[in-house]
Design a protein around this motif. Structure first.
Motif, PDB file in Angstrom:
ATOM      1  N   ASN A  74     -17.416  10.345  -8.018  1.00  0.00           N
ATOM      2  CA  ASN A  74     -17.895   9.811  -9.288  1.00  0.00           C
ATOM      3  C   ASN A  74     -18.651  10.847 -10.110  1.00  0.00           C
ATOM      4  OD1 ASN A  74     -16.732   7.340  -8.826  1.00  0.00           O
ATOM      5  ND2 ASN A  74     -18.624   6.325  -8.178  1.00  0.00           N
ATOM      6  N   THR A  75     -19.096  11.925  -9.495  1.00  0.00           N
ATOM      7  CA  THR A  75     -19.764  12.984 -10.255  1.00  0.00           C
ATOM      8  C   THR A  75     -18.748  13.816 -11.040  1.00  0.00           C
ATOM      9  OG1 THR A  75     -19.661  14.649  -8.494  1.00  0.00           O
ATOM     10  CG2 THR A  75     -21.541  13.127  -8.466  1.00  0.00           C
ATOM     11  N   LYS A  76     -17.483  13.752 -10.614  1.00  0.00           N
ATOM     12  CA  LYS A  76     -16.429  14.517 -11.286  1.00  0.00           C
ATOM     13  C   LYS A  76     -15.365  13.617 -11.905  1.00  0.00           C
ATOM     14  CE  LYS A  76     -17.011  18.547  -8.297  1.00  0.00           C
ATOM     15  NZ  LYS A  76     -16.369  19.488  -7.349  1.00  0.00           N
ATOM     16  N   ASN A  77     -15.650  12.305 -11.928  1.00  0.00           N
ATOM     17  CA  ASN A  77     -14.705  11.340 -12.521  1.00  0.00           C
ATOM     18  C   ASN A  77     -13.291  11.522 -11.965  1.00  0.00           C
ATOM     19  OD1 ASN A  77     -16.797  10.368 -14.058  1.00  0.00           O
ATOM     20  ND2 ASN A  77     -16.049  11.177 -16.006  1.00  0.00           N
ATOM     21  N   THR A  78     -13.187  11.693 -10.681  1.00  0.00           N
ATOM     22  CA  THR A  78     -11.912  12.001 -10.069  1.00  0.00           C
ATOM     23  C   THR A  78     -11.612  11.071  -8.896  1.00  0.00           C
ATOM     24  OG1 THR A  78     -12.135  14.321 -10.702  1.00  0.00           O
ATOM     25  CG2 THR A  78     -10.485  13.813  -9.039  1.00  0.00           C
ATOM     26  N   LEU A  79     -10.388  10.610  -8.860  1.00  0.00           N
ATOM     27  CA  LEU A  79      -9.852   9.780  -7.784  1.00  0.00           C
ATOM     28  C   LEU A  79      -8.868  10.624  -6.989  1.00  0.00           C
ATOM     29  CD1 LEU A  79      -9.424   6.795  -6.653  1.00  0.00           C
ATOM     30  CD2 LEU A  79      -7.491   6.704  -8.253  1.00  0.00           C
ATOM     31  N   PHE A  80      -8.830  10.401  -5.674  1.00  0.00           N
ATOM     32  CA  PHE A  80      -7.935  11.171  -4.813  1.00  0.00           C
ATOM     33  C   PHE A  80      -7.075  10.241  -3.952  1.00  0.00           C
ATOM     34  CE2 PHE A  80      -9.987  15.113  -5.763  1.00  0.00           C
ATOM     35  CZ  PHE A  80     -11.336  14.839  -5.864  1.00  0.00           C
ATOM     36  N   LEU A  81      -5.944  10.774  -3.521  1.00  0.00           N
ATOM     37  CA  LEU A  81      -5.141  10.115  -2.495  1.00  0.00           C
ATOM     38  C   LEU A  81      -4.635  11.204  -1.548  1.00  0.00           C
ATOM     39  CD1 LEU A  81      -4.036   7.359  -1.544  1.00  0.00           C
ATOM     40  CD2 LEU A  81      -1.898   7.941  -2.732  1.00  0.00           C
ATOM     41  N   GLN A  82      -5.200  11.228  -0.352  1.00  0.00           N
ATOM     42  CA  GLN A  82      -4.743  12.154   0.676  1.00  0.00           C
ATOM     43  C   GLN A  82      -3.602  11.483   1.426  1.00  0.00           C
ATOM     44  OE1 GLN A  82      -5.785  15.400   1.492  1.00  0.00           O
ATOM     45  NE2 GLN A  82      -4.015  15.336   2.861  1.00  0.00           N
ATOM     46  N   MET A  83      -2.456  12.135   1.431  1.00  0.00           N
ATOM     47  CA  MET A  83      -1.268  11.562   2.048  1.00  0.00           C
ATOM     48  C   MET A  83      -0.819  12.458   3.190  1.00  0.00           C
ATOM     49  SD  MET A  83       0.804  10.298  -1.331  1.00  0.00           S
ATOM     50  CE  MET A  83       1.208  11.965  -1.832  1.00  0.00           C
ATOM     51  N   ASN A  84      -0.863  11.930   4.397  1.00  0.00           N
ATOM     52  CA  ASN A  84      -0.449  12.665   5.583  1.00  0.00           C
ATOM     53  C   ASN A  84       0.764  11.993   6.213  1.00  0.00           C
ATOM     54  OD1 ASN A  84      -2.740  14.350   5.259  1.00  0.00           O
ATOM     55  ND2 ASN A  84      -3.997  12.994   6.520  1.00  0.00           N
ATOM     56  N   SER A  85       1.421  12.714   7.110  1.00  0.00           N
ATOM     57  CA  SER A  85       2.586  12.184   7.830  1.00  0.00           C
ATOM     58  C   SER A  85       3.569  11.535   6.862  1.00  0.00           C
ATOM     59  CB  SER A  85       2.130  11.171   8.892  1.00  0.00           C
ATOM     60  OG  SER A  85       1.234  11.753   9.796  1.00  0.00           O
ATOM     61  N   LEU A  86       3.882  12.238   5.812  1.00  0.00           N
ATOM     62  CA  LEU A  86       4.738  11.677   4.765  1.00  0.00           C
ATOM     63  C   LEU A  86       6.138  11.405   5.276  1.00  0.00           C
ATOM     64  CD1 LEU A  86       3.379  13.748   1.796  1.00  0.00           C
ATOM     65  CD2 LEU A  86       3.561  11.252   1.831  1.00  0.00           C
ATOM     66  N   LYS A  87       6.727  10.338   4.741  1.00  0.00           N
ATOM     67  CA  LYS A  87       8.066   9.893   5.115  1.00  0.00           C
ATOM     68  C   LYS A  87       8.959   9.886   3.878  1.00  0.00           C
ATOM     69  CE  LYS A  87       6.049   6.682   8.497  1.00  0.00           C
ATOM     70  NZ  LYS A  87       5.983   5.256   8.924  1.00  0.00           N
ATOM     71  N   PRO A  88      10.265   9.978   4.058  1.00  0.00           N
ATOM     72  CA  PRO A  88      11.148   9.920   2.880  1.00  0.00           C
ATOM     73  C   PRO A  88      10.937   8.665   2.040  1.00  0.00           C
ATOM     74  CG  PRO A  88      12.357  10.696   4.787  1.00  0.00           C
ATOM     75  CD  PRO A  88      10.998  10.289   5.292  1.00  0.00           C
ATOM     76  N   GLU A  89      10.572   7.560   2.668  1.00  0.00           N
ATOM     77  CA  GLU A  89      10.337   6.329   1.913  1.00  0.00           C
ATOM     78  C   GLU A  89       9.067   6.350   1.081  1.00  0.00           C
ATOM     79  OE1 GLU A  89      10.999   6.618   5.187  1.00  0.00           O
ATOM     80  OE2 GLU A  89       9.868   5.133   6.379  1.00  0.00           O
ATOM     81  N   ASP A  90       8.265   7.400   1.208  1.00  0.00           N
ATOM     82  CA  ASP A  90       7.104   7.570   0.343  1.00  0.00           C
ATOM     83  C   ASP A  90       7.488   8.233  -0.987  1.00  0.00           C
ATOM     84  OD1 ASP A  90       5.254   8.460   3.283  1.00  0.00           O
ATOM     85  OD2 ASP A  90       5.186   6.537   2.198  1.00  0.00           O
ATOM     86  N   THR A  91       8.729   8.658  -1.111  1.00  0.00           N
ATOM     87  CA  THR A  91       9.182   9.277  -2.354  1.00  0.00           C
ATOM     88  C   THR A  91       9.046   8.296  -3.514  1.00  0.00           C
ATOM     89  OG1 THR A  91      10.718  10.758  -1.242  1.00  0.00           O
ATOM     90  CG2 THR A  91      11.184  10.234  -3.548  1.00  0.00           C
ATOM     91  N   ALA A  92       8.325   8.705  -4.538  1.00  0.00           N
ATOM     92  CA  ALA A  92       8.033   7.825  -5.669  1.00  0.00           C
ATOM     93  C   ALA A  92       7.248   8.592  -6.718  1.00  0.00           C
ATOM     94  CB  ALA A  92       7.222   6.609  -5.214  1.00  0.00           C
ATOM     95  N   VAL A  93       7.127   7.980  -7.879  1.00  0.00           N
ATOM     96  CA  VAL A  93       6.141   8.427  -8.855  1.00  0.00           C
ATOM     97  C   VAL A  93       4.848   7.661  -8.563  1.00  0.00           C
ATOM     98  CG1 VAL A  93       5.514   8.593 -11.277  1.00  0.00           C
ATOM     99  CG2 VAL A  93       7.902   8.893 -10.587  1.00  0.00           C
ATOM    100  N   TYR A  94       3.770   8.396  -8.425  1.00  0.00           N
ATOM    101  CA  TYR A  94       2.473   7.808  -8.095  1.00  0.00           C
ATOM    102  C   TYR A  94       1.604   7.767  -9.343  1.00  0.00           C
ATOM    103  CZ  TYR A  94       3.526   7.886  -3.130  1.00  0.00           C
ATOM    104  OH  TYR A  94       4.082   7.639  -1.901  1.00  0.00           O
ATOM    105  N   TYR A  95       1.059   6.589  -9.600  1.00  0.00           N
ATOM    106  CA  TYR A  95       0.212   6.372 -10.758  1.00  0.00           C
ATOM    107  C   TYR A  95      -1.193   5.967 -10.311  1.00  0.00           C
ATOM    108  CZ  TYR A  95       4.699   5.782 -13.218  1.00  0.00           C
ATOM    109  OH  TYR A  95       5.954   5.957 -13.732  1.00  0.00           O
ATOM    110  N   CYS A  96      -2.193   6.436 -11.037  1.00  0.00           N
ATOM    111  CA  CYS A  96      -3.524   5.871 -10.855  1.00  0.00           C
ATOM    112  C   CYS A  96      -3.795   4.915 -12.021  1.00  0.00           C
ATOM    113  CB  CYS A  96      -4.591   6.945 -10.760  1.00  0.00           C
ATOM    114  SG  CYS A  96      -4.797   7.961 -12.231  1.00  0.00           S
ATOM    115  N   ALA A  97      -4.611   3.939 -11.760  1.00  0.00           N
ATOM    116  CA  ALA A  97      -4.942   2.927 -12.759  1.00  0.00           C
ATOM    117  C   ALA A  97      -6.334   2.389 -12.465  1.00  0.00           C
ATOM    118  CB  ALA A  97      -3.922   1.790 -12.721  1.00  0.00           C
ATOM    119  N   ASN A  98      -6.941   1.798 -13.479  1.00  0.00           N
ATOM    120  CA  ASN A  98      -8.257   1.200 -13.221  1.00  0.00           C
ATOM    121  C   ASN A  98      -8.063  -0.125 -12.502  1.00  0.00           C
ATOM    122  OD1 ASN A  98      -7.234  -0.006 -15.751  1.00  0.00           O
ATOM    123  ND2 ASN A  98      -9.135  -1.147 -15.639  1.00  0.00           N
TER     124      ASN A  98
END
Length: 130
Positions: A74-98
């Motif tokens: 919150n000090t940098k107004n930044t949201l993260f998503l750490q994604m490990n052990s990725l699979k082909p079914e994780d293929t997508a466009v990823y969006y952040c939203a409020n």
């Protein structure tokens, strides 16, 4: 006006990792829960994760539990998503939203809709392929 800008996507091999970022501006980021939603090719929107405004708790869709971690600075107004052990079914466009996401979306009763969220980013492409 409110703006969300995602980054960090790319091409990764199965089993690999990526860290997505979403920088917010134009609204009081620390006051909002935040959400990651994804859209695979030819499919509808899929809710991925929510995090509370203070980062004290998070929720995930079952398919990413134990592999993805949502966090925020919150000090940098930044949201993260750490994604490990990725699979082909994780293929997508990823969006952040409020957030927060509607209860029906979190419970899996219905998919998310763009109208569920006031602010959206432009998305970042994640491709998991060998």
């Amino acid at each position: 006006q409110a703006q969300l800008v995602e980054s960090g996507g790319g091409l990764v091999q199965p089993g690999g990792s990526l860290r997505l970022s979403c920088v917010a501006s134009g609204f009081t980021f620390r006051s909002f829960s935040m959400t990651w939603v994804r859209q695979a090719p030819g499919k509808g929107l899929e809710w991925v994760s929510d995090i509370r405004s203070d980062g004290s708790s998070a929720s995930y869709t079952d398919s990413v539990k134990g592999r993805f971690t949502i966090s925020r600075d919150n000090t940098k107004n930044t949201l993260f998503l750490q994604m490990n052990s990725l699979k082909p079914e994780d293929t997508a466009v990823y969006y952040c939203a409020n957030g927060p996401s509607p209860p029906g979306v979190v419970s899996g009763t219905r998919p998310p809709r763009r109208s569920d969220y006031a602010f959206w980013g432009q998305g970042t492409q994640v491709t998991v392929s060998s």
